[in-house]
Design a protein around this motif. Structure first.
Motif, PDB file in Angstrom:
ATOM      1  N   LEU A 113      -8.129  -0.213   5.080  1.00 45.99           N
ATOM      2  CA  LEU A 113      -6.695  -1.290   5.268  1.00 45.99           C
ATOM      3  C   LEU A 113      -6.641  -2.477   3.731  1.00 45.99           C
ATOM      4  O   LEU A 113      -5.697  -2.235   3.452  1.00 45.99           O
ATOM      5  CB  LEU A 113      -6.984  -1.756   5.796  1.00 45.99           C
ATOM      6  N   ASP A 114      -7.843  -1.703   2.610  1.00 49.07           N
ATOM      7  CA  ASP A 114      -7.577  -2.393   1.242  1.00 49.07           C
ATOM      8  C   ASP A 114      -7.100  -2.436   0.929  1.00 49.07           C
ATOM      9  O   ASP A 114      -6.512  -2.369  -0.198  1.00 49.07           O
ATOM     10  CB  ASP A 114      -9.301  -2.820   1.162  1.00 49.07           C
ATOM     11  N   PHE A 116      -4.511   0.072   1.380  1.00 51.35           N
ATOM     12  CA  PHE A 116      -3.320   0.098   1.233  1.00 51.35           C
ATOM     13  C   PHE A 116      -1.895  -1.057   0.405  1.00 51.35           C
ATOM     14  O   PHE A 116      -2.169  -1.887   0.425  1.00 51.35           O
ATOM     15  CB  PHE A 116      -3.159  -0.188   2.928  1.00 51.35           C
ATOM     16  N   SER A 118       0.388  -2.697   0.644  1.00 46.65           N
ATOM     17  CA  SER A 118       1.866  -3.470   1.405  1.00 46.65           C
ATOM     18  C   SER A 118       2.177  -4.654   0.145  1.00 46.65           C
ATOM     19  O   SER A 118       3.259  -4.135   0.939  1.00 46.65           O
ATOM     20  CB  SER A 118       0.087  -4.353   2.022  1.00 46.65           C
ATOM     21  N   LYS A 119       1.460  -4.881  -0.891  1.00 41.68           N
ATOM     22  CA  LYS A 119       2.666  -6.053  -1.275  1.00 41.68           C
ATOM     23  C   LYS A 119       3.680  -5.235  -2.275  1.00 41.68           C
ATOM     24  O   LYS A 119       4.256  -5.842  -2.684  1.00 41.68           O
ATOM     25  CB  LYS A 119       1.121  -6.693  -2.123  1.00 41.68           C
ATOM     26  N   ILE A 121       5.440  -2.450  -1.324  1.00 38.55           N
ATOM     27  CA  ILE A 121       5.691  -2.161  -0.167  1.00 38.55           C
ATOM     28  C   ILE A 121       6.641  -2.914   0.319  1.00 38.55           C
ATOM     29  O   ILE A 121       7.857  -3.358   0.611  1.00 38.55           O
ATOM     30  CB  ILE A 121       5.314  -1.011   0.890  1.00 38.55           C
ATOM     31  N   TRP A 122       5.939  -3.814   1.378  1.00 41.74           N
ATOM     32  CA  TRP A 122       7.219  -4.962   1.734  1.00 41.74           C
ATOM     33  C   TRP A 122       7.523  -6.002   0.773  1.00 41.74           C
ATOM     34  O   TRP A 122       6.821  -7.298   1.010  1.00 41.74           O
ATOM     35  CB  TRP A 122       5.817  -5.798   2.874  1.00 41.74           C
ATOM     36  N   ASN A 123       8.035  -5.898  -0.509  1.00 45.40           N
ATOM     37  CA  ASN A 123       8.851  -7.109  -1.239  1.00 45.40           C
ATOM     38  C   ASN A 123      10.094  -7.356  -0.791  1.00 45.40           C
ATOM     39  O   ASN A 123      10.888  -5.863  -0.277  1.00 45.40           O
ATOM     40  CB  ASN A 123       7.981  -6.161  -3.114  1.00 45.40           C
ATOM     41  N   SER A 131      11.846   0.096   2.184  1.00 44.61           N
ATOM     42  CA  SER A 131      10.663  -0.151   2.279  1.00 44.61           C
ATOM     43  C   SER A 131       9.564   0.363   2.997  1.00 44.61           C
ATOM     44  O   SER A 131       8.817   1.290   3.638  1.00 44.61           O
ATOM     45  CB  SER A 131      10.122  -1.808   2.512  1.00 44.61           C
ATOM     46  N   TRP A 135       6.721   3.132   3.451  1.00 44.67           N
ATOM     47  CA  TRP A 135       5.279   2.962   4.150  1.00 44.67           C
ATOM     48  C   TRP A 135       5.546   4.164   4.688  1.00 44.67           C
ATOM     49  O   TRP A 135       4.521   4.390   5.085  1.00 44.67           O
ATOM     50  CB  TRP A 135       5.705   1.689   5.969  1.00 44.67           C
ATOM     51  N   SER A 138       4.097   6.904   2.444  1.00 40.11           N
ATOM     52  CA  SER A 138       2.625   6.258   2.517  1.00 40.11           C
ATOM     53  C   SER A 138       0.837   6.581   3.640  1.00 40.11           C
ATOM     54  O   SER A 138      -0.026   7.283   3.333  1.00 40.11           O
ATOM     55  CB  SER A 138       1.696   4.842   2.497  1.00 40.11           C
ATOM     56  N   TRP A 139       1.918   6.587   4.830  1.00 47.34           N
ATOM     57  CA  TRP A 139       1.334   7.082   5.965  1.00 47.34           C
ATOM     58  C   TRP A 139       1.014   8.873   5.949  1.00 47.34           C
ATOM     59  O   TRP A 139       1.148  10.375   7.513  1.00 47.34           O
ATOM     60  CB  TRP A 139       1.390   6.735   7.212  1.00 47.34           C
TER      61      TRP A 139
END
Length: 152
Positions: A113-114, A116, A118-119, A121-123, A131, A135, A138-139
Motif C-alpha cells: 500500500l505504501d 500504491f 493513490s495521490k 490516481i485520486w487527483n 481516476s 485505479w 493498477s489492480w
C-alpha cells in the motif's frame, strides 16, 4: 504455508549451534548458498552447522574467484559467535524483529500500500471516471480487449 512464511524468518547468531552456515538466513537477507553460489559449489561442508564456522573448500581459489571470496568475508565481518547466548529466530520483515500478523499480511501483499500511487490516481484535477479507470488498471481489473477476448 510453511514455504510462504519461511523466507521472512532469519537468525541472530549466538553460539551458532542451531544455524546452518550456508543454508540458513543469518547474514543478510538471503542464505549464503544463494548469495555466493560459486563458492558454495566449492565448499566441502555444505551442511556445516555452528560448530564449524570456518568454511572449508575443495581446492585453492583461482585469481578470478578471489573477489567473490573477499565479498564473502566482508559479509561475515562483524558477525561474531557469542558462546554465552543461544541462537534466536528473527522476523525479517519488521524493524524490531518481532512477528505480527500485520507484518505478515503486509509481506504477502503483491503490491504494498505504501507504493500504491493513490495521490496520482485520486487527483482532484482528474475526472472521476478517469481516476476510477486508473485505479482498476493498477489492480489489473480493467476489461481490456485481451481480457474480453478470453471471456468470449
Amino acid at each position: 504455508m510453511r514455504y510462504i512464511v519461511t523466507p521472512f524468518f532469519g537468525f541472530v547468531v549466538g553460539d551458532g549451534k542451531k544455524v546452518r552456515f550456508w543454508k540458513d538466513n543469518w547474514c543478510g537477507t538471503t542464505p549464503l548458498c544463494e548469495t555466493f553460489p560459486s563458492l558454495y559449489a566449492l565448499t566441502s561442508s555444505k551442511e556445516a552447522w555452528g560448530g564449524s564456522w570456518n568454511p572449508c573448500f575443495n581446492r585453492p581459489f583461482n585469481d578470478w574467484e578471489l573477489e567473490e571470496v573477499e565479498r564473502l568475508f566482508c559479509c561475515l565481518e562483524g558477525k561474531k559467535v557469542r558462546v554465552d547466548e543461544e541462537d534466536r529466530v528473527r522476523w525479517m520483515d519488521s524493524k524490531d524483529g518481532v512477528f505480527s500478523v500485520k507484518s505478515l499480511y503486509r509481506a504477502l501483499q503483491p503490491m504494498s500500500l505504501d507504493s500504491f500511487p493513490s495521490k496520482i490516481i485520486w487527483n482532484s484535477c482528474v475526472q472521476p471516471k478517469l481516476s476510477f479507470f486508473a485505479w482498476e488498471a493498477s489492480w489489473g481489473r480493467v476489461l481490456t480487449l485481451d481480457f474480453l477476448q478470453k471471456r468470449g
